[in-house]
Design an enzyme around this catalytic site. Structure first.
Site, PDB file in Angstrom:
ATOM      1  N   SER A  83       0.872  -1.183   0.000  1.00 35.28           N
ATOM      2  CA  SER A  83       0.000   0.000   0.000  1.00 35.28           C
ATOM      3  C   SER A  83       0.904   1.226   0.000  1.00 35.28           C
ATOM      4  O   SER A  83       2.126   1.098   0.108  1.00 35.28           O
ATOM      5  CB  SER A  83      -0.891  -0.027   1.238  1.00 35.28           C
ATOM      6  OG  SER A  83      -0.067  -0.232   2.363  1.00 35.28           O
ATOM      7  N   LYS A 116      -3.574   9.123  -9.437  1.00 37.95           N
ATOM      8  CA  LYS A 116      -4.042   8.053  -8.545  1.00 37.95           C
ATOM      9  C   LYS A 116      -5.530   7.839  -8.830  1.00 37.95           C
ATOM     10  O   LYS A 116      -6.359   8.684  -8.546  1.00 37.95           O
ATOM     11  CB  LYS A 116      -3.820   8.436  -7.088  1.00 37.95           C
ATOM     12  CG  LYS A 116      -4.071   7.281  -6.128  1.00 37.95           C
ATOM     13  CD  LYS A 116      -3.607   7.601  -4.707  1.00 37.95           C
ATOM     14  CE  LYS A 116      -3.782   6.407  -3.785  1.00 37.95           C
ATOM     15  NZ  LYS A 116      -5.176   5.914  -3.685  1.00 37.95           N
ATOM     16  N   GLU A 172      -5.593  -0.564 -11.867  1.00 41.53           N
ATOM     17  CA  GLU A 172      -6.815  -0.149 -11.172  1.00 41.53           C
ATOM     18  C   GLU A 172      -8.037  -0.376 -12.054  1.00 41.53           C
ATOM     19  O   GLU A 172      -8.090   0.102 -13.191  1.00 41.53           O
ATOM     20  CB  GLU A 172      -6.695   1.350 -10.833  1.00 41.53           C
ATOM     21  CG  GLU A 172      -7.499   1.795  -9.663  1.00 41.53           C
ATOM     22  CD  GLU A 172      -6.844   1.437  -8.319  1.00 41.53           C
ATOM     23  OE1 GLU A 172      -5.717   0.920  -8.316  1.00 41.53           O
ATOM     24  OE2 GLU A 172      -7.469   1.671  -7.288  1.00 41.53           O
TER      25      GLU A 172
HETATM   26  N1  LIG Z   1      -1.759   1.120  -3.600  1.00 40.35           N
HETATM   27  C1  LIG Z   1      -0.901   1.326  -4.600  1.00 40.35           C
HETATM   28  O1  LIG Z   1       0.226   0.899  -4.596  1.00 40.35           O
HETATM   29  C2  LIG Z   1      -1.365   2.135  -5.771  1.00 40.35           C
HETATM   30  C3  LIG Z   1      -2.639   2.599  -5.996  1.00 40.35           C
HETATM   31  C4  LIG Z   1      -2.742   3.324  -7.208  1.00 40.35           C
HETATM   32  C5  LIG Z   1      -3.892   3.927  -7.762  1.00 40.35           C
HETATM   33  N2  LIG Z   1      -5.093   3.887  -7.116  1.00 40.35           N
HETATM   34  N3  LIG Z   1      -3.822   4.562  -8.954  1.00 40.35           N
HETATM   35  C6  LIG Z   1      -2.663   4.646  -9.634  1.00 40.35           C
HETATM   36  C7  LIG Z   1      -1.507   4.070  -9.135  1.00 40.35           C
HETATM   37  C8  LIG Z   1      -0.242   4.176  -9.915  1.00 40.35           C
HETATM   38  N4  LIG Z   1      -0.272   4.768 -11.103  1.00 40.35           N
HETATM   39  O2  LIG Z   1       0.778   3.701  -9.450  1.00 40.35           O
HETATM   40  C9  LIG Z   1      -1.559   3.404  -7.911  1.00 40.35           C
HETATM   41  S1  LIG Z   1      -0.300   2.571  -7.051  1.00 40.35           S
END
Ligand SMILES: NC(=O)c1cc2c(N)ncc(C(N)=O)c2s1
Length: 320
Positions: A83, A116, A172
């Site tokens: 996480s 994100k 995602e």
């Molecule tokens: N919990 C996580 O490691 C991540 C969660 C998310 C998310 N919700 N959206 C994009 C990314 C990304 N581009 O790395 C990541 S990485």
């Protein structure tokens, strides 16, 4: 028994249909008309009906093939899904930068920023290029097997050309805003409770027991990471995203590389308001050290990697 020519014809049709689906759903740049696509698809369906022994799980006709289930198998990850720790202001991003440069002996650091996505994290397993399993994040160590539902997501490739022997792609699953609005309107009309937000709607749609229901929810997927992998050398996050695009995954286009934390902070500020114009919900930006060797050196404390951080925007005031 099917002849060699039928086998070749079926393989050719599958490849063409996978490619045109990619152009239509991922690139939004179809090269053939819907009518021509439907003709190819019908030809494959008819051939598979005539030669059912030739049907394989990665055939485009098998996207909505799974049976309803009454619960999901639990599967242990080969590589836990970490996480992210959070930052809520510029000062905390400076603290993150100080920890990174401290941990790397003041070596030059390149950061990469990615939006994100407000959805649910998934682990997709490919064996010799074939999609074989889709797992939800669960507690990061054990996920739920929702393969039949994941297969219905049109931007997730069922077969990847020139793929390594074994590859886990992480990303995602999300529901675009327009689909969320349409779904809640339909739920309102049928007397069902509306979903509170896109993320809940995506989670509820993906954890459906019947894949037919999931298929109608117009879910999408942004690929952004790797789990366990054999037979492919990747040295940076930027290189990984480019490789995932070459594998025909839907990769969020708003990633950028930076050479200073000050530039990262500018990018974070830039998206604070402009993210509302996007077709999907985001709740922040993910900032990563791009070089994989440097990620290795920094490692992870417990569940959180020390080479990445999520900058979170304050939640939007709910529209009353
Ligand atoms: N919990 C996580 O490691 C991540 C969660 C998310 C998310 N919700 N959206 C994009 C990314 C990304 N581009 O790395 C990541 S990485």
């Amino acid at each position: 028994m099917a002849s060699e020519t039928v086998v070749r014809k079926i393989e050719k049709l599958r490849k063409e249909i996978h490619y045109h689906s990619y152009l239509y759903y991922v690139k939004d740049q179809p090269e053939i008309t819907d009518y021509e696509f439907d003709k190819l698809y019908r030809e494959l369906v008819d051939l598979e009906k005539e030669y059912p022994e030739l049907i394989t799980s990665d055939s485009p006709t098998q996207r909505v093939g799974g049976k309803a289930t009454d619960d999901f198998d639990k599967v242990k990850f080969k590589k836990p899904m970490l996480s992210l720790s959070n930052a809520f202001n510029a000062e905390e991003l400076h603290d993150f930068h100080r920890r990174v440069t401290g941990g790397l002996g003041d070596a030059k650091v390149e950061y990469i920023t990615e939006l994100k996505i407000d959805g649910l994290s998934m682990n997709l397993v490919y064996e010799n290029g074939r999609f074989v399993q889709g797992l939800t994040r669960g507690d990061g160590k054990v996920g739920e097997d929702v393969t039949a539902n994941v297969k219905t997501i049109k931007t997730i490739p069922l077969f990847i050309e020139n793929a390594p022997k074994y590859m886990e792609v992480r990303g995602e699953v999300y529901m675009p805003r327009q689909s969320f609005i349409r779904l809640n309107k339909a739920r309102d009309e049928s007397g069902d409770m509306p979903f509170a937000n896109c993320r809940n709607a995506a989670a509820g749609s993906l954890r459906q027991l019947d894949p037919q229901v999931t298929a109608g929810r117009n879910l999408d997927f942004f690929a952004y990471g790797l789990g366990s992998i054999e037979g492919m050398e990747i040295t940076s996050q930027a290189q990984l995203l480019a490789q995932l695009e070459r594998f025909h995954f839907h990769v969020n286009p708003h990633y950028k590389k930076w050479n200073s934390i000050e530039e990262v902070i500018q990018e974070v500020n830039q998206w604070q308001d402009s993210r509302r114009t996007l077709e999907y919900d985001t709740d922040g930006l993910v900032i990563k050290v791009s070089d994989f060797a440097q990620q290795e050196r920094l490692g992870a404390t417990g569940k959180d990697p020390k080479w990445a951080i999520a900058y979170k925007y304050p939640p939007e005031e709910a529209v009353t």
